[in-house]
Structure formats: structure tokens, C-alpha cells
Design an enzyme around this catalytic site. Structure first.
Site, short mmCIF file in Angstrom:
data_model
loop_
_atom_site.label_atom_id
_atom_site.label_comp_id
_atom_site.label_asym_id
_atom_site.label_seq_id
_atom_site.Cartn_x
_atom_site.Cartn_y
_atom_site.Cartn_z
N LYS A 269 0.61 -1.45 7.95
CA LYS A 269 0.33 -0.49 6.87
C LYS A 269 -0.29 0.76 7.48
O LYS A 269 -1.31 0.69 8.16
CB LYS A 269 -0.63 -1.13 5.86
CG LYS A 269 -1.12 -0.16 4.78
CD LYS A 269 -2.22 -0.82 3.94
CE LYS A 269 -2.90 0.19 3.03
NZ LYS A 269 -4.06 -0.40 2.31
N ASP A 274 -6.25 7.31 2.28
CA ASP A 274 -6.06 6.71 0.96
C ASP A 274 -7.17 7.16 0.02
O ASP A 274 -8.27 6.61 0.04
CB ASP A 274 -6.05 5.18 1.07
CG ASP A 274 -5.88 4.51 -0.29
OD1 ASP A 274 -5.40 5.19 -1.22
OD2 ASP A 274 -6.24 3.33 -0.41
N LYS A 281 -10.74 6.83 -5.76
CA LYS A 281 -11.85 6.04 -5.23
C LYS A 281 -13.17 6.78 -5.44
O LYS A 281 -13.19 8.01 -5.58
CB LYS A 281 -11.65 5.81 -3.73
CG LYS A 281 -10.51 4.88 -3.36
CD LYS A 281 -10.39 4.77 -1.84
CE LYS A 281 -9.25 3.85 -1.43
NZ LYS A 281 -9.51 2.44 -1.71
N ASP A 292 -7.44 3.42 6.71
CA ASP A 292 -6.46 2.61 5.98
C ASP A 292 -5.12 2.54 6.70
O ASP A 292 -4.18 1.92 6.22
CB ASP A 292 -6.27 3.15 4.56
CG ASP A 292 -5.94 2.06 3.56
OD1 ASP A 292 -6.24 0.88 3.84
OD2 ASP A 292 -5.39 2.37 2.49
N ASP A 351 -4.45 2.66 -6.62
CA ASP A 351 -5.20 2.36 -5.41
C ASP A 351 -4.79 1.02 -4.80
O ASP A 351 -5.29 0.64 -3.75
CB ASP A 351 -6.71 2.38 -5.71
CG ASP A 351 -7.55 2.40 -4.45
OD1 ASP A 351 -7.04 2.86 -3.41
OD2 ASP A 351 -8.71 1.96 -4.50
N GLU A 353 -1.98 0.50 -3.37
CA GLU A 353 -0.77 1.18 -2.90
C GLU A 353 -0.17 0.55 -1.65
O GLU A 353 1.04 0.66 -1.42
CB GLU A 353 -1.06 2.66 -2.65
CG GLU A 353 -1.67 3.00 -1.30
CD GLU A 353 -3.02 2.33 -1.04
OE1 GLU A 353 -3.28 1.95 0.11
OE2 GLU A 353 -3.82 2.18 -1.98
N ARG A 355 0.52 -2.46 -0.76
CA ARG A 355 1.57 -3.46 -1.03
C ARG A 355 2.86 -2.80 -1.51
O ARG A 355 3.94 -3.34 -1.30
CB ARG A 355 1.04 -4.47 -2.05
CG ARG A 355 0.75 -3.90 -3.42
CD ARG A 355 -0.19 -4.78 -4.23
NE ARG A 355 -1.54 -4.74 -3.70
CZ ARG A 355 -2.54 -5.47 -4.18
NH1 ARG A 355 -2.35 -6.29 -5.20
NH2 ARG A 355 -3.75 -5.39 -3.64
#
EC number: 3.4.11.1
Length: 502
Positions: A269, A274, A281, A292, A351, A353, A355
Site C-alpha cells: 500500500k 492520507d 482525519k 501510510d 479514510d 481507502e 483496501r
């Protein structure tokens, strides 16, 4: 930094420094006893005087010890002899290296690799000493105007092994340790880069550079236009709020004698920043969301180590680069996305995201007919709640693959713990409007995220590593850890056959 192994007596070493251990309470290790005998009891007299108790991490640097050829002797506290375990051994090595580096010992002969560590052999002790040394000396200061410099940095380190028969084992351990450390450093550097530099295009440039550096590696980069043609709508949705183009970097390593042998696929990933998107967030510690992309960074590091080791495997490494930002063009809660697999997803939280990026990458790699697929992601805060900052989460649809990864985690010291994926958890992903929702509620968040990904990994053996709690550390000394590079490389070493390991 130069590393080597030798097998010799401490009194014959002519070096800037000899490093030996002392146990609690003021008990000399066998090597320290030899030095004490040669120096006519000089070292034991200091211990009787109370200069060193032997507690873990205590240091006492001696100069001009009688009858010793080396300029200095560093006594290292190792705690209670019977309690010396893996973590304490690595901590002792790191503290030793810091002391040597700070005190101007430009070279040293280290006898700590002869200490007895429960359940570990010479190969493990030497390799971990190399990895711990590199970890201790790592810095990331390229954006500082005034870079601190060590006046006389440590440049050469010799590890002593008990017998000459173990020299070849020690040399292999150094080779493996240096290759893994190179991958860990590459992963740390990527993770620590600021997000205004390390965007998806930067990840792609690093993947291309790896192909330039190694003949066994080729790289292609899939941009947004090609993603549209492939039907990677879910992946594209996550990045559509950012002006930085989403890019998926595909690195192919060909080391197997049979170029058509089924590859192992690693997917990382790569959310280079993010913000959470529309589901924004909290501002507190949002700077850490540059980390991230540490899943992609660890895959990149593993691919670099793999190429350096020249293992007889075929491996595909995917860096799923993307940036999740809020804008008038961002995807929204309530959107329904059609993934590359054809399955539909109702977005309940933008958030969640990672996956949505990984699911299309998991579908994309079906074309390789892989031997197995392992994805790595800083996926869920729930994993931090469940396992803290010490152990990676692991989920899998294939017991033998899960056991391989757990075994590799134990061997490398980069630990993982398997979580269940039973059918009851899948029910939490139900949506009245789409095939599934992208979140399953607060309960069991790491598991429901794994269940989500498993729906896109039905055509091959698959495992998911959640490194949300281990990929970086916060606080004054914040930074990327490079995990789980050593776990991944150990897994690849094991897959390449016993001759590649010990």
C-alpha cells in the site's frame, strides 16, 4: 562501514578496541575472563571496586589495559547470563555501536557474538549484529541545513566466532545482514521522505532506478489512463481528489532458473499522504500520515534486498502509489464503486481507502498466476489497539502460507501474529446497496479489513500483513522502522532453499 568475521583469542587482537561482555552481578564472560587473566586481574579488580555491575546496556571503556595489545577494552553489561534473549541481545549491540561511534573507536573486534543467546546460533547472532549495527547508525538528515558530524566514526567492525568451522557461516550471515539492512535503509528513507517530495511519481522513479541498478529487475509504471482501461475504478477513486497522479509501479525480479516459474507477488500500500479525504482525519499527528506508504516502502526494500542476494526466485513487487486528499473532485461517503473484479463497494468512510487501492491491485496480479501473494499495508488503527507497536498483524486464506510467514517472523525477529478470518466477521461488511461496504464497524476492524481483501484474493494463496503499529515510531525520535522488510526477506530466503539460509 566494513564488516568481517574471524576466530581468534582476545589477547592476540591488535585493534582500536576489543568489546567483551560482563554479566550481573559483576560476572565476567568467558572472553572477559581471558582478558582478566592476561591483565593480571586488572578487569576483575575494577568490578570489585563497583565500576560496573553488568546491568543490560551499562558501558565501561578502559584504556591501556595491562598486557593487552589493543588500545581500549569496552566492557558491556549484558544482564543476567541465563536471561539473555533476542531483544536484549539486539539492544546491547545497538548501545555498544553507539558507544564505539561516539568515543572515536574507528575499528573494533566484537566478542559479543560469542555470548549464549537462548535458542540462537552463530548465524543468527552475527546477522542480527550487522542489522542492529546498521539500525543504530541510521540517520535521516538530508533536509537539515547543518548536519551533525561524528568526528571519528566507526568504520570497521570484526565479529569473533567461537571456531574456525563457523567462519563461513559468519560470512554468510554478514552478506545476508548487509543485504537486508540495505533494504531496510531504502524502506526507511522512502518512509521518512516528506510527502511533498515522495508522491506516487517519486515511488515510480525509485522503482525505475532499481531496474537500472540490477539486471534481474524490470519495472513498468501504470498511470491513470491505463488504470481506466483496466477498470481499476476503485483505485482511481481514492486518488481523484489529488493533483498528484496515481501510479502503480510493477517491479519484476527474474532469478529462477526457469523464467516461467510462478512468481511470488508482494503488494505494498503506497498512500504517500492520507488526509482521510472527505472523512478528514484529526489534525493532531496528521504529519505522520506520510507513513501510510510504508507498506510500499517495505516491498521496495524487500525487492532491493532480494536483488542484492540474487536469490533463485521469480518475484513481482507492486507499489500501489496514490494520495488521498479532500477536494471538490474527491470520492465521497455514499459513493458506490465498481472494482476491477466487477464487485461493487459502498463507500461509508473515505479514510478506509487503503483496501480500495489494494483490492484492484489484488485483482491485477491474477494475470501472473502467482504461487502466492502477500500484501503489506499500514491498514487499520484497530491493529495498533489489538497488537500495539511491537507485532505485525497477519491474516491469510491459506494455512501453510500463514505458517511460513509466522516462521519467517520468528527467525528474523520481525514478529507477526495471526488473526482469525471466520465467516461471522464477513457479515459486518454487508451493504443494502452494493456487494459490500468498505468498513465493517469498530469491532474487529483489522479482521474485517482482512475479510474485505480476501474477497479479491480467491484465485490464489494470499496473506495480508497489517503493519500499522510497527511501520513507524512517534515522538521526539519519530521515524520509519523499515518493518517488515526483514520478515519478507526471510520468507524469500526460506523459499529459495536451505542452501540460501544457513
Amino acid at each position: 562501514m566494513e564488516f568481517s568475521v574471524k576466530s581468534g583469542s582476545p589477547e592476540k587482537q591488535r585493534s582500536a578496541c576489543i568489546v567483551v561482555g560482563v554479566f550481573e552481578p559483576r560476572r565476567l564472560s568467558p572472553i572477559a575472563e581471558q582478558l582478566d587473566k592476561i591483565s593480571d586481574g586488572y578487569i576483575s579488580s575494577l568490578l570489585r571496586r563497583g565500576d560496573l555491575e553488568g546491568k543490560p546496556g551499562q558501558m565501561l571503556l578502559l584504556h591501556q589495559v595491562p598486557n593487552i595489545l589493543s588500545e581500549r577494552v569496552l566492557l558491556v553489561g549484558c544482564g543476567k547470563e541465563r536471561e539473555l534473549g533476542e531483544r536484549q541481545y539486539k539492544d546491547i549491540i545497538k548501545k555498544t555501536i553507539s558507544t564505539l561511534n561516539e568515543t572515536g573507536s574507528m575499528e573494533a573486534v566484537c566478542f559479543l557474538t560469542e555470548l549464549h543467546v537462548k535458542g540462537r546460533d552463530t548465524y543468527w547472532k552475527v546477522r542480527q549484529a550487522v542489522e542492529s549495527t546498521k539500525d543504530s547508525l541510521y540517520t535521516f538528515n538530508q533536509f537539515k541545513s547543518n548536519k551533525p558530524e561524528t568526528r571519528r566514526p566507526l568504520r570497521k567492525l570484526v565479529f569473533n566466532v567461537p571456531t574456525r568451522r563457523e567462519l563461513s557461516l559468519g560470512e554468510k550471515a554478514i552478506n545476508h545482514g548487509l543485504s537486508i539492512s540495505s533494504g531496510v535503509k531504502a524502506s526507511k528513507d522512502l518512509g521518512n521522505m516528506p510527502p511533498n517530495v515522495a508522491n506516487p511519481a517519486y515511488l515510480a522513479s525509485q522503482a525505475r532506478r532499481l531496474a537500472d541498478d540490477f539486471e534481474t529487475v524490470t519495472t513498468k509504471v501504470i498511470g491513470e489512463e491505463e488504470m481506466k482501461k483496466l477498470g481499476m475504478t476503485s483505485y482511481l477513486a481514492v486518488g481523484q481528489g489529488s493533483h498528484n497522479e496515481s501510479m502503480m509501479s510493477v517491479m519484476e525480479y527474474k532469478g529462477h532458473p526457469n523464467p516461467d516459474a510462478k512468481p511470488i507477488v508482494l503488494i505494498g500500500k503506497g498512500l504517500t499522504f492520507d488526509s482521510g479525504g472527505i472523512s478528514l482525519k484529526p489534525s493532531d499527528s496528521m504529519d505522520e500520515m506520510k507513513y501510510d506508504m510504508c507498506g510500499a516502502a517495505s516491498v521496495f526494500g524487500a525487492m532491493k534486498a532480494l536483488a542484492k542476494l540474487n536469490l533463485p526466485l521469480n518475484v513481482v513487487g507492486i507499489l500501489a502509489g496514490c494520495e488521498n486528499m479532500p477536494s471538490s473532485n474527491s470520492y465521497r461517503p455514499g459513493d458506490i464503486l465498481t472494482t476491477m473484479s466487477g464487485q461493487t463497494v459502498e463507500v461509508l468512510n473515505t479514510d478506509a481507502e487503503g483496501r480500495l487501492v489494494l483490492c484492484d491491485a489484488l485483482t491485477y496480479v491474477e494475470r501472473y498466476e502467482p504461487d502466492c501473494v502477500v500484501d503489506v499495508a499500514t491498514l487499520t488503527g484497530a491493529c495498533v489497539v489489538a497488537l500495539g507497536h511491537h507485532i505485525n498483524g497477519l491474516l491469510s486464506n491459506h494455512n501453510p502460507l500463514a505458517h511460513e510467514l509466522i516462521n519467517a517472523s520468528e527467525q528474523s525477529g520481525d514478529r507477526a501474529w495471526r488473526l482469525p478470518m471466520s465467516e461471522e466477521y464477513n457479515e459486518q461488511l454487508n451493504s443494502p446497496f452494493a456487494d459490500m461496504a468498505n468498513i465493517g464497524g469498530k469491532a474487529g476492524g483489522t479482521i474485517t479489513a482482512g475479510c474485505f481483501l480476501a474477497r479479491f484474493a480467491k484465485k490464489y494463496n494470499w496473506a495480508h500483513i497489517d503493519s500499522a503499529g510497527t511501520a513507524w515510531v512517534s515522538g521526539a525520535n519519530k521515524g520509519s522502522t523499515g518493518r517488515p522488510v526483514s520478515l519478507l526477506v526471510q520468507f524469500l530466503l526460506n523459499r529459495s532453499g536451505p542452501e540460501s539460509v544457513e
